[in-house]
Write a protein that holds these residues in place. Sequence first.
Motif, PDB file in Angstrom:
ATOM      1  N   LEU A  26       0.829  -1.201   0.000  1.00 53.40           N
ATOM      2  CA  LEU A  26       0.000   0.000   0.000  1.00 53.40           C
ATOM      3  C   LEU A  26       0.866   1.256   0.000  1.00 53.40           C
ATOM      4  O   LEU A  26       0.633   2.193  -0.775  1.00 53.40           O
ATOM      5  N   GLN A  27       1.883   1.282   0.836  1.00 52.78           N
ATOM      6  CA  GLN A  27       2.779   2.443   0.883  1.00 52.78           C
ATOM      7  C   GLN A  27       3.527   2.623  -0.441  1.00 52.78           C
ATOM      8  O   GLN A  27       3.686   3.740  -0.936  1.00 52.78           O
ATOM      9  N   ALA A  28       3.991   1.510  -1.028  1.00 55.32           N
ATOM     10  CA  ALA A  28       4.707   1.581  -2.300  1.00 55.32           C
ATOM     11  C   ALA A  28       3.794   2.074  -3.417  1.00 55.32           C
ATOM     12  O   ALA A  28       4.196   2.911  -4.239  1.00 55.32           O
ATOM     13  N   LEU A  29       2.564   1.560  -3.455  1.00 63.57           N
ATOM     14  CA  LEU A  29       1.618   1.994  -4.485  1.00 63.57           C
ATOM     15  C   LEU A  29       1.265   3.471  -4.325  1.00 63.57           C
ATOM     16  O   LEU A  29       1.179   4.205  -5.310  1.00 63.57           O
ATOM     17  N   ALA A  30       1.072   3.918  -3.090  1.00 63.54           N
ATOM     18  CA  ALA A  30       0.748   5.329  -2.845  1.00 63.54           C
ATOM     19  C   ALA A  30       1.876   6.230  -3.332  1.00 63.54           C
ATOM     20  O   ALA A  30       1.629   7.277  -3.947  1.00 63.54           O
ATOM     21  N   ALA A  31       3.124   5.817  -3.095  1.00 62.12           N
ATOM     22  CA  ALA A  31       4.270   6.608  -3.559  1.00 62.12           C
ATOM     23  C   ALA A  31       4.366   6.570  -5.083  1.00 62.12           C
ATOM     24  O   ALA A  31       4.553   7.614  -5.731  1.00 62.12           O
ATOM     25  N   GLU A  32       4.218   5.387  -5.652  1.00 66.26           N
ATOM     26  CA  GLU A  32       4.308   5.228  -7.109  1.00 66.26           C
ATOM     27  C   GLU A  32       3.230   6.029  -7.828  1.00 66.26           C
ATOM     28  O   GLU A  32       3.469   6.626  -8.879  1.00 66.26           O
ATOM     29  N   LEU A  33       2.021   6.040  -7.266  1.00 66.48           N
ATOM     30  CA  LEU A  33       0.904   6.755  -7.868  1.00 66.48           C
ATOM     31  C   LEU A  33       0.893   8.238  -7.496  1.00 66.48           C
ATOM     32  O   LEU A  33       0.040   8.987  -7.966  1.00 66.48           O
ATOM     33  N   ALA A  34       1.820   8.644  -6.621  1.00 62.94           N
ATOM     34  CA  ALA A  34       1.902  10.031  -6.148  1.00 62.94           C
ATOM     35  C   ALA A  34       0.550  10.503  -5.606  1.00 62.94           C
ATOM     36  O   ALA A  34       0.062  11.585  -5.936  1.00 62.94           O
ATOM     37  N   LEU A  35      -0.047   9.679  -4.748  1.00 60.78           N
ATOM     38  CA  LEU A  35      -1.356  10.012  -4.192  1.00 60.78           C
ATOM     39  C   LEU A  35      -1.250  11.188  -3.221  1.00 60.78           C
ATOM     40  O   LEU A  35      -0.306  11.250  -2.423  1.00 60.78           O
ATOM     41  N   PRO A  36      -2.201  12.101  -3.257  1.00 59.93           N
ATOM     42  CA  PRO A  36      -2.186  13.213  -2.308  1.00 59.93           C
ATOM     43  C   PRO A  36      -2.362  12.706  -0.877  1.00 59.93           C
ATOM     44  O   PRO A  36      -2.887  11.617  -0.655  1.00 59.93           O
ATOM     45  N   GLU A  37      -1.943  13.512   0.097  1.00 59.61           N
ATOM     46  CA  GLU A  37      -1.991  13.103   1.501  1.00 59.61           C
ATOM     47  C   GLU A  37      -3.410  12.827   1.991  1.00 59.61           C
ATOM     48  O   GLU A  37      -3.612  12.037   2.907  1.00 59.61           O
ATOM     49  N   ASP A  38      -4.419  13.434   1.364  1.00 56.07           N
ATOM     50  CA  ASP A  38      -5.784  13.240   1.847  1.00 56.07           C
ATOM     51  C   ASP A  38      -6.442  11.957   1.332  1.00 56.07           C
ATOM     52  O   ASP A  38      -7.609  11.697   1.611  1.00 56.07           O
ATOM     53  N   VAL A  39      -5.695  11.124   0.617  1.00 56.46           N
ATOM     54  CA  VAL A  39      -6.213   9.831   0.174  1.00 56.46           C
ATOM     55  C   VAL A  39      -5.971   8.816   1.283  1.00 56.46           C
ATOM     56  O   VAL A  39      -4.857   8.675   1.784  1.00 56.46           O
ATOM     57  N   TYR A  40      -7.031   8.137   1.683  1.00 55.75           N
ATOM     58  CA  TYR A  40      -6.947   7.107   2.708  1.00 55.75           C
ATOM     59  C   TYR A  40      -6.581   5.775   2.053  1.00 55.75           C
ATOM     60  O   TYR A  40      -7.082   5.464   0.970  1.00 55.75           O
ATOM     61  N   GLY A  41      -5.743   4.999   2.714  1.00 55.97           N
ATOM     62  CA  GLY A  41      -5.401   3.659   2.244  1.00 55.97           C
ATOM     63  C   GLY A  41      -5.587   2.677   3.388  1.00 55.97           C
ATOM     64  O   GLY A  41      -5.027   2.865   4.468  1.00 55.97           O
ATOM     65  N   CYS A  42      -6.404   1.647   3.147  1.00 56.26           N
ATOM     66  CA  CYS A  42      -6.722   0.689   4.203  1.00 56.26           C
ATOM     67  C   CYS A  42      -6.458  -0.737   3.755  1.00 56.26           C
ATOM     68  O   CYS A  42      -6.420  -1.038   2.562  1.00 56.26           O
ATOM     69  N   THR A  43      -6.322  -1.609   4.743  1.00 56.24           N
ATOM     70  CA  THR A  43      -6.244  -3.039   4.491  1.00 56.24           C
ATOM     71  C   THR A  43      -7.540  -3.669   4.977  1.00 56.24           C
ATOM     72  O   THR A  43      -8.186  -3.157   5.895  1.00 56.24           O
ATOM     73  N   HIS A  44      -7.895  -4.787   4.341  1.00 61.69           N
ATOM     74  CA  HIS A  44      -9.131  -5.500   4.680  1.00 61.69           C
ATOM     75  C   HIS A  44      -8.859  -6.998   4.621  1.00 61.69           C
ATOM     76  O   HIS A  44      -8.331  -7.488   3.617  1.00 61.69           O
ATOM     77  N   LEU A  45      -9.212  -7.712   5.676  1.00 65.91           N
ATOM     78  CA  LEU A  45      -9.076  -9.161   5.677  1.00 65.91           C
ATOM     79  C   LEU A  45     -10.227  -9.752   4.870  1.00 65.91           C
ATOM     80  O   LEU A  45     -11.386  -9.492   5.172  1.00 65.91           O
ATOM     81  N   VAL A  46      -9.899 -10.540   3.857  1.00 66.91           N
ATOM     82  CA  VAL A  46     -10.903 -11.154   2.996  1.00 66.91           C
ATOM     83  C   VAL A  46     -10.908 -12.645   3.282  1.00 66.91           C
ATOM     84  O   VAL A  46      -9.873 -13.308   3.203  1.00 66.91           O
ATOM     85  N   ARG A  47     -12.080 -13.146   3.628  1.00 67.24           N
ATOM     86  CA  ARG A  47     -12.227 -14.566   3.975  1.00 67.24           C
ATOM     87  C   ARG A  47     -13.323 -15.179   3.102  1.00 67.24           C
ATOM     88  O   ARG A  47     -14.415 -15.419   3.552  1.00 67.24           O
TER      89      ARG A  47
END
Length: 174
Positions: A26-47
């Motif tokens: 998630l951190q790598a993708l946010a940096a690569e995509l140059a996402l603005p600071e106000d974009v939220y990035g979350c993880t979700h457990l999928v079962r």
Amino acid sequence: MTPPTAPHVLGIDTGATTLREADHLLQALAAELALPEDVYGCTHLVRDGRPRVALSLAAGAEPVLRTARDRLTAQGYAVRDGAWDAVGRAVRYPGADALTGTLTLAEVLARSAIDRVTVLGTPDEPAPDTPLVTRDHVRPQWQDGRLVLAAMPAVGGTLVPFEDPDPTPCCADH
């Protein structure tokens, strides 16, 4: 997981199998995509028969996510509209980078998008001047549309985030 300030949400299935792997991705993708600071990035457990950790990105502006969708799809990720669930674990959120070292709870709330801090085992709200030793790893979760950090008591009247940045793997001593 839809922050009030970020009505546009993408779900990304990356095939990640651990929270640590998903956090780094998630951190790598946010940096690569140059996402603005106000974009939220979350993880979700999928079962769903194939356990994994999916990601979500939430933004206030649809064009930001349209560009992210195009680039992530081109990289081979499965991308869909909406988050996987309503209780995502926030890795990237406004002010997350400012939560380092030891801060009072008042500072945590003032510097970041975190709305509330709870302490495991107690129904009472902690005092605003209570120190939180962040361990540079603060992962709040969405609860009823609010970003809530679960903390636990630590040495000297301090608190630490419930999630340990370096957890001991199960059965590590065997």
